[in-house]
Design an enzyme around this catalytic site. Sequence first.
Site, short mmCIF file in Angstrom:
data_model
loop_
_atom_site.label_atom_id
_atom_site.label_comp_id
_atom_site.label_asym_id
_atom_site.label_seq_id
_atom_site.Cartn_x
_atom_site.Cartn_y
_atom_site.Cartn_z
N TYR A 103 0.84 -1.12 0.02
CA TYR A 103 0.13 -0.09 -0.23
C TYR A 103 0.73 1.32 -0.04
O TYR A 103 0.77 2.15 -0.91
CB TYR A 103 -1.02 -0.10 1.20
CG TYR A 103 -1.58 1.06 1.46
CD1 TYR A 103 -2.32 2.02 0.44
CD2 TYR A 103 -1.90 1.53 2.86
CE1 TYR A 103 -3.20 3.19 0.74
CE2 TYR A 103 -2.44 2.88 3.10
CZ TYR A 103 -2.99 3.33 2.06
OH TYR A 103 -3.68 4.70 2.31
N ASP A 141 9.72 -7.34 -4.30
CA ASP A 141 8.33 -7.79 -3.15
C ASP A 141 8.23 -9.26 -3.33
O ASP A 141 8.22 -9.64 -4.54
CB ASP A 141 7.15 -6.95 -3.72
CG ASP A 141 6.06 -6.58 -2.76
OD1 ASP A 141 5.91 -5.49 -2.39
OD2 ASP A 141 5.68 -7.79 -2.35
N GLY A 158 1.55 -7.81 -0.89
CA GLY A 158 1.52 -6.78 -1.89
C GLY A 158 0.64 -7.12 -3.44
O GLY A 158 0.39 -8.38 -3.42
N ASP A 179 12.55 -12.23 -1.81
CA ASP A 179 12.34 -11.82 -0.55
C ASP A 179 13.45 -11.42 -0.06
O ASP A 179 14.50 -11.73 -0.36
CB ASP A 179 12.10 -13.53 0.16
CG ASP A 179 11.40 -13.22 1.38
OD1 ASP A 179 10.30 -13.83 1.28
OD2 ASP A 179 11.69 -12.82 2.37
N TYR A 207 4.62 -5.93 17.43
CA TYR A 207 4.72 -4.96 16.13
C TYR A 207 5.70 -3.94 16.48
O TYR A 207 6.71 -3.61 15.75
CB TYR A 207 3.36 -4.68 15.62
CG TYR A 207 3.63 -3.61 14.34
CD1 TYR A 207 4.36 -4.03 13.10
CD2 TYR A 207 2.92 -2.39 14.61
CE1 TYR A 207 4.36 -2.87 12.21
CE2 TYR A 207 3.01 -1.49 13.61
CZ TYR A 207 3.84 -1.58 12.37
OH TYR A 207 3.89 -0.68 11.24
N ASN A 265 -1.44 6.97 11.20
CA ASN A 265 -2.16 6.06 10.61
C ASN A 265 -2.38 6.44 9.11
O ASN A 265 -3.13 7.30 8.60
CB ASN A 265 -3.62 6.04 11.29
CG ASN A 265 -3.70 5.25 12.52
OD1 ASN A 265 -2.83 5.82 13.46
ND2 ASN A 265 -4.38 4.22 12.40
N HIS A 295 -8.00 -2.46 8.64
CA HIS A 295 -8.15 -0.82 9.01
C HIS A 295 -9.34 -0.21 9.12
O HIS A 295 -10.21 -0.65 8.30
CB HIS A 295 -6.81 -0.24 7.97
CG HIS A 295 -5.54 -0.82 8.40
ND1 HIS A 295 -4.94 -1.62 7.49
CD2 HIS A 295 -4.57 -0.44 9.23
CE1 HIS A 295 -3.65 -1.94 7.93
NE2 HIS A 295 -3.32 -1.25 9.01
N ALA A 304 -17.41 -2.94 13.50
CA ALA A 304 -17.19 -2.85 14.92
C ALA A 304 -16.51 -1.61 15.59
O ALA A 304 -15.37 -1.18 14.84
CB ALA A 304 -16.40 -4.05 15.30
N1 UDP Z 1 -10.58 -0.08 14.99
C1 UDP Z 1 -12.12 -0.17 15.28
N2 UDP Z 1 -12.87 -1.30 14.52
C2 UDP Z 1 -12.11 -1.82 13.52
C3 UDP Z 1 -10.91 -1.51 13.21
C4 UDP Z 1 -10.08 -0.41 13.73
O1 UDP Z 1 -12.55 0.23 16.19
O2 UDP Z 1 -13.01 -2.51 12.73
C5 UDP Z 1 -10.05 0.98 15.82
C6 UDP Z 1 -8.74 0.48 16.35
O3 UDP Z 1 -8.93 -0.12 17.59
C7 UDP Z 1 -7.83 1.64 16.61
C8 UDP Z 1 -8.33 2.52 15.48
O4 UDP Z 1 -9.48 2.05 14.87
O5 UDP Z 1 -8.35 2.38 17.54
C9 UDP Z 1 -7.33 2.33 14.26
O6 UDP Z 1 -7.07 1.15 13.82
P1 UDP Z 1 -6.42 0.55 12.57
O7 UDP Z 1 -6.22 -0.97 12.42
O8 UDP Z 1 -6.99 1.40 11.43
O9 UDP Z 1 -4.84 1.06 12.65
P2 UDP Z 1 -3.96 1.17 13.79
O10 UDP Z 1 -4.14 2.18 14.85
O11 UDP Z 1 -3.86 -0.25 14.52
O12 UDP Z 1 -2.53 1.30 13.16
#
Ligand code: UDP
Length: 322
Positions: A10, A29, A34, A49, A139, A168, A187, A204
């Site tokens: 990305y 890559d 990807g 790799d 991570y 982000n 994401h 969610a």
């Molecule tokens: N998040 C959420 N629901 C989802 C995916 C993400 O509430 O289905 C929340 C997650 O807990 C974080 C924010 O959105 O607080 C951003 O998450 P993402 O995975 O996009 O990026 P990260 O911050 O992990 O790099």
Amino acid sequence: MILVVGGAGYIGSHVVKELVEKEQVIVLDNLSTGHRNLVDDRAVFVQGDLGNKADLKSIFETYPIQAVMHFAANSLVGESVKNPMKYYQNNVAATLTLLETIVDYGVKHFIFSSTAATYGIPNVELITEDCPTNPINPYGRSKLMVEQMLADFAVAYGLNYVVLRYFNAAGAHESGEIGEDHNPETHLIPLILQHLLGQREKIAVFGTDYDTPDGTCIRDYIHVTDLAKAHILALEALLTGKKKTAVYNLGNGLGYSVKEVIETCEKVTGRKAVIEYTDRRPGDPARLVASSQKIEEELGWKAEYSLEQIIESAWRWHRQHS
Ligand code: UDP
């Protein structure tokens, strides 16, 4: 020639799109996450790799590589908590093989994709680069380990490097040709947009009891083209000798809660989301917002896209490629 490792991913593919305007580019890559079709046609593409010495050798022996940009990594906090072995193998061990090869072939310039997750749970409004780094998930630790290796390599082998700590990343290229395409998608912004396109039943919200004004996590969303431009400036700074080593945050300096992001997606798309409030996701800090003042002052970079513009560009991409 510039080697872009992970250039089919990305963020890597967006950087390649900017970079081919100025430099000859070769992308390595393994296509584990990807996509070949995200790589600009003007770049040479090699499927291989970064943890495989033979793949690296054949590139360094064939092409005059001046600098390396390294995007290839696993980057999911939740997955890293469940499967840390994968993260230390792919993000740390494989990167060491890449760095070893770079040193062997006398390449002097390296740009590394790092993350806000290196900071852990900072107790400041705006995170500056000198905040303590105490990552709270594998991570973040895997990325910090590479940052530490780079500092040691600079001293021992004269490697020049820029570490870019992304907040982000979101959004898609203005051309509409490339955008965010993870499988599975985890994401927030793409998940909301996929839901609003009818591809998912609901969105969610992970946790409503964080110490934030509306109880949901706050993040700093930055357009992928803004990120890409920072890489071009970092490369120039290394190649011209303006910088030998540097660590920079890349964010907008503005924090948005999960609820606010959902509301902005609703506004941009004119559609209403079905929201399910669930438990926290392990490894998530409550608030991560960058100060990017350092790179503004030193390299003249500034984020240009607002959250609304980020979502508009992502929406265009998702509608076209759904
Ligand atoms: N998040 C959420 N629901 C989802 C995916 C993400 O509430 O289905 C929340 C997650 O807990 C974080 C924010 O959105 O607080 C951003 O998450 P993402 O995975 O996009 O990026 P990260 O911050 O992990 O790099």
